[in-house]
Design a protein around this motif. Structure first.
Motif, PDB file in Angstrom:
ATOM      1  N   UNK A  43      -0.529  18.510 -17.819  1.00 14.54           N
ATOM      2  CA  UNK A  43      -1.963  18.207 -17.774  1.00 14.54           C
ATOM      3  C   UNK A  43      -2.445  17.429 -18.996  1.00 14.54           C
ATOM      4  N   UNK A  44      -1.741  17.494 -20.110  1.00 12.87           N
ATOM      5  CA  UNK A  44      -2.188  16.824 -21.339  1.00 12.87           C
ATOM      6  C   UNK A  44      -1.657  15.397 -21.478  1.00 12.87           C
ATOM      7  N   UNK A  45      -0.954  14.916 -20.491  1.00 13.61           N
ATOM      8  CA  UNK A  45      -0.371  13.580 -20.551  1.00 13.61           C
ATOM      9  C   UNK A  45      -1.448  12.541 -20.254  1.00 13.61           C
ATOM     10  N   UNK A  46      -2.105  12.065 -21.298  1.00 12.69           N
ATOM     11  CA  UNK A  46      -3.242  11.144 -21.136  1.00 12.69           C
ATOM     12  C   UNK A  46      -2.807   9.775 -20.607  1.00 12.69           C
ATOM     13  N   UNK A  47      -1.649   9.328 -21.021  1.00 13.02           N
ATOM     14  CA  UNK A  47      -1.181   8.012 -20.595  1.00 13.02           C
ATOM     15  C   UNK A  47      -0.951   7.984 -19.085  1.00 13.02           C
ATOM     16  N   UNK A  48      -0.343   9.020 -18.557  1.00 11.22           N
ATOM     17  CA  UNK A  48      -0.104   9.050 -17.119  1.00 11.22           C
ATOM     18  C   UNK A  48      -1.372   9.350 -16.340  1.00 11.22           C
ATOM     19  N   UNK A  49      -2.318  10.022 -16.969  1.00 16.38           N
ATOM     20  CA  UNK A  49      -3.608  10.225 -16.311  1.00 16.38           C
ATOM     21  C   UNK A  49      -4.293   8.881 -16.088  1.00 16.38           C
ATOM     22  N   UNK A  50      -4.234   8.032 -17.108  1.00 11.93           N
ATOM     23  CA  UNK A  50      -4.801   6.686 -16.997  1.00 11.93           C
ATOM     24  C   UNK A  50      -4.035   5.855 -15.955  1.00 11.93           C
ATOM     25  N   UNK A  51      -2.715   5.995 -15.941  1.00  8.86           N
ATOM     26  CA  UNK A  51      -1.911   5.267 -14.961  1.00  8.86           C
ATOM     27  C   UNK A  51      -2.273   5.703 -13.544  1.00  8.86           C
ATOM     28  N   UNK A  52      -2.525   6.993 -13.355  1.00 10.83           N
ATOM     29  CA  UNK A  52      -2.930   7.493 -12.043  1.00 10.83           C
ATOM     30  C   UNK A  52      -4.282   6.922 -11.636  1.00 10.83           C
ATOM     31  N   UNK A  53      -5.206   6.868 -12.584  1.00 14.50           N
ATOM     32  CA  UNK A  53      -6.526   6.292 -12.282  1.00 14.50           C
ATOM     33  C   UNK A  53      -6.398   4.831 -11.872  1.00 14.50           C
TER      34      UNK A  53
ATOM     35  N   UNK B 151       0.828  -1.202   0.000  1.00 19.51           N
ATOM     36  CA  UNK B 151       0.000   0.000   0.000  1.00 19.51           C
ATOM     37  C   UNK B 151       0.868   1.261   0.000  1.00 19.51           C
ATOM     38  N   UNK B 152       1.941   1.229   0.756  1.00 20.03           N
ATOM     39  CA  UNK B 152       2.854   2.372   0.806  1.00 20.03           C
ATOM     40  C   UNK B 152       3.481   2.642  -0.563  1.00 20.03           C
ATOM     41  N   UNK B 153       3.926   1.586  -1.235  1.00 20.78           N
ATOM     42  CA  UNK B 153       4.539   1.746  -2.552  1.00 20.78           C
ATOM     43  C   UNK B 153       3.554   2.303  -3.564  1.00 20.78           C
ATOM     44  N   UNK B 154       2.317   1.833  -3.514  1.00 19.96           N
ATOM     45  CA  UNK B 154       1.300   2.360  -4.442  1.00 19.96           C
ATOM     46  C   UNK B 154       0.988   3.824  -4.148  1.00 19.96           C
ATOM     47  N   UNK B 155       0.957   4.194  -2.875  1.00 20.18           N
ATOM     48  CA  UNK B 155       0.704   5.594  -2.531  1.00 20.18           C
ATOM     49  C   UNK B 155       1.838   6.494  -3.013  1.00 20.18           C
ATOM     50  N   UNK B 156       3.075   6.025  -2.864  1.00 23.30           N
ATOM     51  CA  UNK B 156       4.206   6.810  -3.364  1.00 23.30           C
ATOM     52  C   UNK B 156       4.116   6.997  -4.866  1.00 23.30           C
ATOM     53  N   UNK B 157       3.719   5.946  -5.572  1.00 28.34           N
ATOM     54  CA  UNK B 157       3.563   6.042  -7.027  1.00 28.34           C
ATOM     55  C   UNK B 157       2.458   7.017  -7.385  1.00 28.34           C
ATOM     56  N   UNK B 158       1.340   6.967  -6.671  1.00 31.35           N
ATOM     57  CA  UNK B 158       0.226   7.874  -6.958  1.00 31.35           C
ATOM     58  C   UNK B 158       0.624   9.326  -6.719  1.00 31.35           C
ATOM     59  N   UNK B 159       1.402   9.576  -5.689  1.00 33.20           N
ATOM     60  CA  UNK B 159       1.851  10.947  -5.408  1.00 33.20           C
ATOM     61  C   UNK B 159       2.761  11.437  -6.533  1.00 33.20           C
ATOM     62  N   UNK B 160       3.690  10.579  -6.971  1.00 33.55           N
ATOM     63  CA  UNK B 160       4.574  10.972  -8.082  1.00 33.55           C
ATOM     64  C   UNK B 160       3.781  11.246  -9.351  1.00 33.55           C
ATOM     65  N   UNK B 161       2.796  10.387  -9.648  1.00 34.36           N
ATOM     66  CA  UNK B 161       1.980  10.588 -10.849  1.00 34.36           C
ATOM     67  C   UNK B 161       1.145  11.862 -10.744  1.00 34.36           C
ATOM     68  N   UNK B 162       0.595  12.131  -9.574  1.00 34.82           N
ATOM     69  CA  UNK B 162      -0.225  13.339  -9.398  1.00 34.82           C
ATOM     70  C   UNK B 162       0.622  14.586  -9.579  1.00 34.82           C
ATOM     71  N   UNK B 163       1.841  14.595  -9.025  1.00 37.19           N
ATOM     72  CA  UNK B 163       2.736  15.743  -9.201  1.00 37.19           C
ATOM     73  C   UNK B 163       3.117  15.917 -10.664  1.00 37.19           C
ATOM     74  N   UNK B 164       3.317  14.810 -11.366  1.00 34.16           N
ATOM     75  CA  UNK B 164       3.623  14.879 -12.795  1.00 34.16           C
ATOM     76  C   UNK B 164       2.433  15.453 -13.573  1.00 34.16           C
ATOM     77  N   UNK B 165       1.232  15.046 -13.176  1.00 29.30           N
ATOM     78  CA  UNK B 165       0.026  15.512 -13.881  1.00 29.30           C
ATOM     79  C   UNK B 165      -0.209  17.002 -13.665  1.00 29.30           C
ATOM     80  N   UNK B 166       0.214  17.543 -12.525  1.00 33.36           N
ATOM     81  CA  UNK B 166       0.059  18.980 -12.291  1.00 33.36           C
ATOM     82  C   UNK B 166       0.918  19.790 -13.258  1.00 33.36           C
ATOM     83  N   UNK B 167       2.084  19.255 -13.611  1.00 33.25           N
ATOM     84  CA  UNK B 167       2.964  19.953 -14.553  1.00 33.25           C
ATOM     85  C   UNK B 167       2.606  19.650 -16.000  1.00 33.25           C
TER      86      UNK B 167
END
Length: 154
Positions: free
Chosen positions: A110-120, A92-108
């Motif tokens: 916003x048009x990255x559809x592949x990573x948006x799907x990965x975050x979902x 669970x910790x590893x998945x949360x760390x990944x989600x935080x990294x993906x969310x920070x990437x998505x803030x910079x």
């Protein structure tokens, strides 16, 4: 859980050899192994990293191929008995760390559809794991959100 969000079949991998007792060349005392596990946990290592360090480095120079065979207990059980268990399960910790990294990437980006799907997909896996751990390892009223994850991992 590895192939939850794809239509591909799983990949075959190697199986651990069937063994009932530790090999003769690894004659380390169970108490020494438990002490080393607790020591590595206090240094900040996760249970999977502890297993790798015991396999590669060993205890007093002797490798430990399988902690459960040598001690009769899993690494997480040893940590729980010695009050050194992490507050969050490792997966669970590893998945949360990944989600935080993906969310920070998505803030910079916003048009990255592949990573948006990965975050979902990652947040979906987190919610399923929270349901699995709720009551045992997590509080009954625990719910996942980005803010809660950031707070827990700080």
């Amino acid at each position: 859980m590895a192939r939850m969000h794809t239509r591909r079949r799983g990949t075959s991998g190697s199986d651990k050899p069937v063994a009932d007792e530790p090999p003769e060349w690894s004659d380390v005392d169970a108490e020494d192994i438990e002490a080393r596990v607790v020591e590595l946990a206090e240094q900040g290592h996760d249970p999977s990293q502890i297993g790798l360090k015991l396999r590669d480095g060993g205890v007093k120079g002797t490798p430990v191929p399988d902690v459960k065979l040598a001690t009769g207990k899993k690494v997480t059980t040893i940590l729980e008995e010695n009050d050194a268990a992490p507050e969050l399960p490792e997966d669970l910790r590893n998945l949360m760390e990944r989600a935080i990294r993906l969310r920070e990437h998505m803030e910079e980006n916003a048009q990255d559809k592949q990573n948006k799907r990965a975050l979902q997909n990652t947040e979906s896996k987190i919610r399923r794991l929270v349901n699995y751990y709720r009551g045992d390892e997590l509080d009954e009223d625990f719910t996942y959100s980005y803010d809660v994850a950031v707070e827990l991992l700080e």
